[in-house]
Design an enzyme around this catalytic site. Structure first.
Site, short mmCIF file in Angstrom:
data_model
loop_
_atom_site.label_atom_id
_atom_site.label_comp_id
_atom_site.label_asym_id
_atom_site.label_seq_id
_atom_site.Cartn_x
_atom_site.Cartn_y
_atom_site.Cartn_z
N ASP A 13 0.86 -1.04 -0.07
CA ASP A 13 -0.04 0.02 0.01
C ASP A 13 0.90 1.25 -0.11
O ASP A 13 0.59 2.03 -0.77
CB ASP A 13 -0.97 0.00 0.98
CG ASP A 13 -1.94 -1.15 1.16
OD1 ASP A 13 -2.37 -1.42 0.16
OD2 ASP A 13 -2.53 -1.41 2.28
N CYS A 93 -1.99 4.90 17.49
CA CYS A 93 -0.78 4.82 16.62
C CYS A 93 -0.88 6.16 15.34
O CYS A 93 0.27 6.65 15.27
CB CYS A 93 -0.50 3.76 15.95
SG CYS A 93 1.08 3.58 15.15
N GLY A 117 -0.24 5.14 3.16
CA GLY A 117 -1.30 4.16 2.40
C GLY A 117 -2.40 3.74 2.87
O GLY A 117 -2.94 2.81 2.68
N CYS A 189 0.05 -5.05 14.88
CA CYS A 189 1.13 -5.44 14.35
C CYS A 189 2.31 -5.85 15.32
O CYS A 189 3.14 -6.45 15.29
CB CYS A 189 1.69 -4.09 13.67
SG CYS A 189 2.21 -2.59 14.84
#
Length: 353
Positions: A13, A93, A117, A189
């Site tokens: 992305d 984040c 992205g 993540c």
């Protein structure tokens, strides 16, 4: 200042976003940056992003944000869990790191726009920069951008907002990017295995402590593994038999108790939000009495609700239809058509009506 700083994660992305920015603004200063967050894959992601930048002929730098990421995102995630609430670290984040930390990096380089992205779009409404939903509703990520400040929205650029994922992969493939076939990241993540409690135990040395299941009247039903191990609406894995389907209705960190009940008890028609961040309005009072489409979770469908302002940054949402399992700690996000109005933290649910 002018120019574009592109957040390049080493994924497809952000690679396609960089290509589109260069195509549209090739005469402006452009630089890619990869944030080093302290993950095992940081080195490879940086190499992949640098490879894409090299093919595009733009500069590329890395920036170590691991300390800020730990402080702003990981600590937030863990502390929210400790308090018996359900965090959404992606929302935090984006505000603190991708459009907070990166803003300072852009300033150092003399660049104004911050490019990511994300699948979202921007527009100007009544002279105010706002965020719009992506054209592809299946990929829309505007929800996780709800806590961006007005100043951050003004600097944000989302080149992928008018594209589908298939089209984005085609762009990356046609450019010969090594990232074209990379898989999308899943879940949180920094917890790729999805074991939130295990992560908190390993990272912070906090182990779940057994407590009591209660019914709605406060009667003890049996032991549980620790309130941290459960989520609102959970049915499976409770380790207790009641002769019927039973669900987690609420949790209390201070008493380490988990309340169980029937599915119908999960529904309510009102929710209170705190810390509301207005993007497309001046203040919460401007929203009082107005009707909006609301999402109470990223993956949830929108539902109609009326805003009742109750403070400078707080409100009560009164829904047309009962909502299932709104979870304190998650974010309630308001939309008017495809315009993102803002969002706030779910503080409490109203009574079942």
């Amino acid at each position: 200042m002018s120019g574009y700083l592109i957040a390049m994660s080493g994924g497809v992305d952000s690679s396609a976003a960089a290509s589109l920015i260069l195509e549209r603004h090739g005469d402006a200063p452009v630089c890619g940056v990869t944030l080093v967050m302290g993950f095992d894959g940081d080195k490879q992601n940086s190499l992949d992003a640098a490879s894409v930048a090299g093919r595009l002929g733009i500069g590329h730098v890395t920036s170590d944000c691991s300390e800020a990421f730990r402080r702003e995102v990981i600590d937030y995630f863990a502390h929210t869990y400790f308090r018996g609430k359900t965090p959404n670290p992606c929302v935090i984040c984006n505000r603190a790191i991708k459009f907070g930390f990166l803003a300072s990096e852009a300033d150092k380089l003399g660049l104004y726009h911050i490019v990511t992205g994300h699948y979202a779009r921007t527009a100007v409404l009544n002279g105010r920069p706002v965020i719009r939903k992506a054209a592809d509703s299946a990929k829309d990520q505007s929800y996780v951008l709800a806590m961006l400040t007005k100043a951050q929205v003004a600097r944000a650029v989302f080149p992928l907002g008018d594209y589908t994922k298939t089209e984005v992969r085609t762009i990356a493939s046609e450019q010969g990017f090594a990232t074209a076939g990379k898989h999308d990241s899943q879940d949180i993540c920094f917890i790729p295995d999805g074991d939130y409690v295990g992560f908190i135990s390993r990272t912070f040395g906090v182990e779940p402590v057994s407590g009591n299941y209660l019914d709605k009247d406060g009667n003890i039903l049996g032991p549980h593994k620790g309130q941290m191990c459960y989520t609102i609406g959970q049915r499976k894995g409770l380790g207790i038999s009641m002769g019927r389907h039973i669900f987690v209705l609420s949790k209390d960190a201070e008493s380490n108790t988990v309340v169980l009940g029937d599915e119908e008890d999960l529904f309510c028609k009102s929710v209170s939000l705190g810390g509301f961040n207005c993007q497309a309005a001046d203040c919460v009072s401007d929203l009082d009495g107005l009707r909006f489409a609301v999402k109470l979770r990223y993956s949830q469908k929108e539902s109609e609700a009326v805003v009742h302002a109750v403070g400078e940054d707080s409100m009560i949402l009164e829904f047309d239809e009962p909502q299932r399992a709104p979870s304190p700690g998650q974010f309630g996000v308001l939309y008017s058509g495809d315009i993102l109005i803002g969002g706030g933290v779910i503080e409490a649910r109203g009574k079942n009506e």
